[in-house]
Design a protein around this motif. Structure first.
Motif, PDB file in Angstrom:
ATOM      1  N   SER A   1       0.943  -1.126  -0.101  1.00 50.63           N
ATOM      2  CA  SER A   1       0.018  -0.171  -0.038  1.00 50.63           C
ATOM      3  C   SER A   1       0.769   1.273  -0.005  1.00 50.63           C
ATOM      4  CB  SER A   1      -0.837   0.083   1.477  1.00 50.63           C
ATOM      5  OG  SER A   1      -1.846   1.173   1.207  1.00 50.63           O
ATOM      6  N   GLY A   2       0.621   2.033  -0.852  1.00 51.93           N
ATOM      7  CA  GLY A   2       1.252   3.592  -1.041  1.00 51.93           C
ATOM      8  C   GLY A   2       0.435   4.424  -0.774  1.00 51.93           C
ATOM      9  N   CYS A   3       0.051   5.252  -2.001  1.00 54.84           N
ATOM     10  CA  CYS A   3      -0.782   6.298  -2.137  1.00 54.84           C
ATOM     11  C   CYS A   3      -2.070   5.929  -1.808  1.00 54.84           C
ATOM     12  CB  CYS A   3      -0.619   7.275  -3.334  1.00 54.84           C
ATOM     13  SG  CYS A   3       1.177   7.974  -3.571  1.00 54.84           S
ATOM     14  N   ARG A   4      -3.008   6.681  -1.245  1.00 57.73           N
ATOM     15  CA  ARG A   4      -4.235   6.365  -0.877  1.00 57.73           C
ATOM     16  C   ARG A   4      -5.206   7.670  -0.962  1.00 57.73           C
ATOM     17  NH1 ARG A   4      -4.406   3.222   4.617  1.00 57.73           N
ATOM     18  NH2 ARG A   4      -2.890   1.559   4.073  1.00 57.73           N
ATOM     19  N   CYS A   5      -6.172   7.690  -1.771  1.00 54.26           N
ATOM     20  CA  CYS A   5      -7.262   8.787  -1.893  1.00 54.26           C
ATOM     21  C   CYS A   5      -8.092   8.844  -0.770  1.00 54.26           C
ATOM     22  CB  CYS A   5      -7.872   8.686  -2.922  1.00 54.26           C
ATOM     23  SG  CYS A   5      -9.253   7.373  -3.200  1.00 54.26           S
ATOM     24  N   PRO A   6      -8.560   9.773  -0.020  1.00 50.26           N
ATOM     25  CA  PRO A   6      -9.440   9.874   1.274  1.00 50.26           C
ATOM     26  C   PRO A   6     -10.349   8.660   1.007  1.00 50.26           C
ATOM     27  CG  PRO A   6      -8.952  11.839   0.661  1.00 50.26           C
ATOM     28  CD  PRO A   6      -8.431  11.127  -0.409  1.00 50.26           C
ATOM     29  N   LYS A   7     -11.160   8.306  -0.130  1.00 47.54           N
ATOM     30  CA  LYS A   7     -12.211   7.507  -0.408  1.00 47.54           C
ATOM     31  C   LYS A   7     -11.687   5.914   0.204  1.00 47.54           C
ATOM     32  CE  LYS A   7     -15.750   5.619  -3.371  1.00 47.54           C
ATOM     33  NZ  LYS A   7     -16.344   5.846  -4.382  1.00 47.54           N
ATOM     34  N   HIS A   8     -10.693   5.615  -0.550  1.00 44.97           N
ATOM     35  CA  HIS A   8     -10.083   4.504  -0.539  1.00 44.97           C
ATOM     36  C   HIS A   8      -9.488   4.362   0.928  1.00 44.97           C
ATOM     37  CE1 HIS A   8      -8.109   0.596  -1.463  1.00 44.97           C
ATOM     38  NE2 HIS A   8      -6.906   0.966  -1.123  1.00 44.97           N
ATOM     39  N   ASN A   9      -8.821   5.162   1.407  1.00 47.85           N
ATOM     40  CA  ASN A   9      -8.143   5.075   2.846  1.00 47.85           C
ATOM     41  C   ASN A   9      -9.306   4.623   3.831  1.00 47.85           C
ATOM     42  OD1 ASN A   9      -6.039   5.558   4.633  1.00 47.85           O
ATOM     43  ND2 ASN A   9      -7.283   6.920   5.413  1.00 47.85           N
ATOM     44  N   LYS A  10     -10.196   5.274   3.800  1.00 50.68           N
ATOM     45  CA  LYS A  10     -11.580   5.001   4.555  1.00 50.68           C
ATOM     46  C   LYS A  10     -12.112   3.542   4.317  1.00 50.68           C
ATOM     47  CE  LYS A  10     -16.019   6.822   6.003  1.00 50.68           C
ATOM     48  NZ  LYS A  10     -17.155   7.691   5.790  1.00 50.68           N
ATOM     49  N   ASN A  11     -12.155   3.301   2.992  1.00 50.29           N
ATOM     50  CA  ASN A  11     -12.705   1.901   2.840  1.00 50.29           C
ATOM     51  C   ASN A  11     -11.959   0.715   3.297  1.00 50.29           C
ATOM     52  OD1 ASN A  11     -14.746   2.936   1.434  1.00 50.29           O
ATOM     53  ND2 ASN A  11     -13.762   2.676  -0.744  1.00 50.29           N
ATOM     54  N   VAL A  12     -10.553   0.978   3.520  1.00 48.31           N
ATOM     55  CA  VAL A  12      -9.463  -0.083   3.902  1.00 48.31           C
ATOM     56  C   VAL A  12      -9.289   0.183   5.483  1.00 48.31           C
ATOM     57  CG1 VAL A  12      -8.248  -0.527   1.802  1.00 48.31           C
ATOM     58  CG2 VAL A  12      -7.499   1.313   3.362  1.00 48.31           C
ATOM     59  N   GLY A  13     -10.026   0.942   6.152  1.00 50.12           N
ATOM     60  CA  GLY A  13     -10.147   1.265   7.608  1.00 50.12           C
ATOM     61  C   GLY A  13      -8.953   2.112   7.795  1.00 50.12           C
ATOM     62  N   GLY A  14      -8.334   2.808   7.195  1.00 43.79           N
ATOM     63  CA  GLY A  14      -7.211   3.743   7.415  1.00 43.79           C
ATOM     64  C   GLY A  14      -7.546   4.906   8.404  1.00 43.79           C
ATOM     65  N   VAL A  15      -6.938   5.555   9.371  1.00 40.93           N
ATOM     66  CA  VAL A  15      -7.417   6.412   9.999  1.00 40.93           C
ATOM     67  C   VAL A  15      -7.412   7.867   9.077  1.00 40.93           C
ATOM     68  CG1 VAL A  15      -6.330   5.538  12.157  1.00 40.93           C
ATOM     69  CG2 VAL A  15      -4.924   7.120  10.796  1.00 40.93           C
ATOM     70  N   SER A  16      -8.365   8.607   9.538  1.00 41.80           N
ATOM     71  CA  SER A  16      -8.573  10.033   8.723  1.00 41.80           C
ATOM     72  C   SER A  16      -7.417  10.687   8.510  1.00 41.80           C
ATOM     73  CB  SER A  16      -9.489  10.839   9.311  1.00 41.80           C
ATOM     74  OG  SER A  16      -9.286  11.245  10.542  1.00 41.80           O
TER      75      SER A  16
ATOM     76  N   SER B   1      -4.126   9.492   8.365  1.00 44.10           N
ATOM     77  CA  SER B   1      -2.903   8.702   7.588  1.00 44.10           C
ATOM     78  C   SER B   1      -2.218   9.525   6.564  1.00 44.10           C
ATOM     79  CB  SER B   1      -3.954   7.460   6.790  1.00 44.10           C
ATOM     80  OG  SER B   1      -2.939   6.660   6.079  1.00 44.10           O
ATOM     81  N   ALA B   2      -0.995   8.992   6.947  1.00 49.91           N
ATOM     82  CA  ALA B   2       0.132   9.664   5.917  1.00 49.91           C
ATOM     83  C   ALA B   2       0.046   8.819   4.663  1.00 49.91           C
ATOM     84  CB  ALA B   2       1.598   9.262   6.562  1.00 49.91           C
ATOM     85  N   HIS B   3      -0.695   7.898   4.487  1.00 50.16           N
ATOM     86  CA  HIS B   3      -0.917   7.401   3.271  1.00 50.16           C
ATOM     87  C   HIS B   3      -1.510   8.384   2.047  1.00 50.16           C
ATOM     88  CE1 HIS B   3       0.478   3.288   3.583  1.00 50.16           C
ATOM     89  NE2 HIS B   3      -0.168   3.352   4.706  1.00 50.16           N
ATOM     90  N   ILE B   4      -2.484   9.320   2.736  1.00 53.03           N
ATOM     91  CA  ILE B   4      -3.394  10.163   1.941  1.00 53.03           C
ATOM     92  C   ILE B   4      -2.218  11.298   1.608  1.00 53.03           C
ATOM     93  CG2 ILE B   4      -5.302  11.701   2.344  1.00 53.03           C
ATOM     94  CD1 ILE B   4      -6.450   9.945   4.375  1.00 53.03           C
ATOM     95  N   THR B   5      -1.301  11.773   2.090  1.00 55.38           N
ATOM     96  CA  THR B   5      -0.457  12.501   1.610  1.00 55.38           C
ATOM     97  C   THR B   5       0.650  12.170   0.830  1.00 55.38           C
ATOM     98  OG1 THR B   5       0.642  12.780   3.636  1.00 55.38           O
ATOM     99  CG2 THR B   5      -0.969  14.421   3.338  1.00 55.38           C
TER     100      THR B   5
END
Length: 126
Positions: A51-66, A68-72
Motif C-alpha cells: 500500500s502506498g498512496c491512498r485517496c481519502p475514499k480508499h483510505n476510509k474503505n480499507v479502515g485507515g485513520v483519517s 493517515s500519512a498514506h493520504i499525503t
C-alpha cells in the motif's frame, strides 16, 4: 487507470505506489522514495509495496485513520513474508533513516512514513 508508469528511483515505480481504487493517485513524497531506495539498497533484495498512496475514499474503505500519512503520499506498507525478512527489512529501514515504523503482525507488513506531524522516533504495532 490510464496513468503512465513513472520510474521514481532505481528500484521503485509509480505503479507500485498507485492507489488501489484505480483513481490514478500515484505520486508519493520524494523523501519517502529517497529513504525507501536507501533501505532497498541496504536490504539488497526486492521490497514489495502493499500500500502506498491512498485517496481519502480508499483510505476510509480499507479502515485507515483519517489522518493517515498514506493520504499525503508520505507512507508505504512493505510485505514481510517471515520474521527473518521482517527483521532484515526493519534493520534496513532504520539504517536508511526512517524514524516511524509500524508493524502489523497479522497481515505481515511493515508500515513506514515520513510524516513530520506525527510522533517520532517510534515503532508501533497494530
Amino acid at each position: 487507470m490510464g496513468s503512465v508508469m513513472a520510474r521514481l528511483s532505481k528500484n521503485f515505480t509509480s505503479e507500485e505506489f498507485a492507489c488501489k481504487c484505480g483513481c490514478g493517485y500515484d505520486t508519493p513524497d520524494k523523501e519517502l522514495i529517497r529513504k525507501l531506495q536507501r533501505a532497498r539498497d541496504i536490504y539488497a533484495k526486492p521490497m514489495f509495496i502493499t500500500s502506498g498512496c491512498r485517496c481519502p475514499k480508499h483510505n476510509k474503505n480499507v479502515g485507515g485513520v483519517s489522518s493517515s500519512a498514506h493520504i499525503t503520499g508520505k507512507a508505504a506498507d512493505i510485505a514481510t513474508p517471515s520474521g527473518k525478512e521482517r527483521f532484515l527489512i526493519i534493520k534496513a529501514l532504520l539504517e536508511a533513516g526512517f524514524t516511524r515504523i509500524g508493524i502489523n503482525f497479522s497481515k505481515n507488513f511493515v508500515h513506514v512514513d515520513v510524516d513530520s506531524t506525527k510522533p517520532s522516533p517510534t515503532i508501533f504495532s497494530y
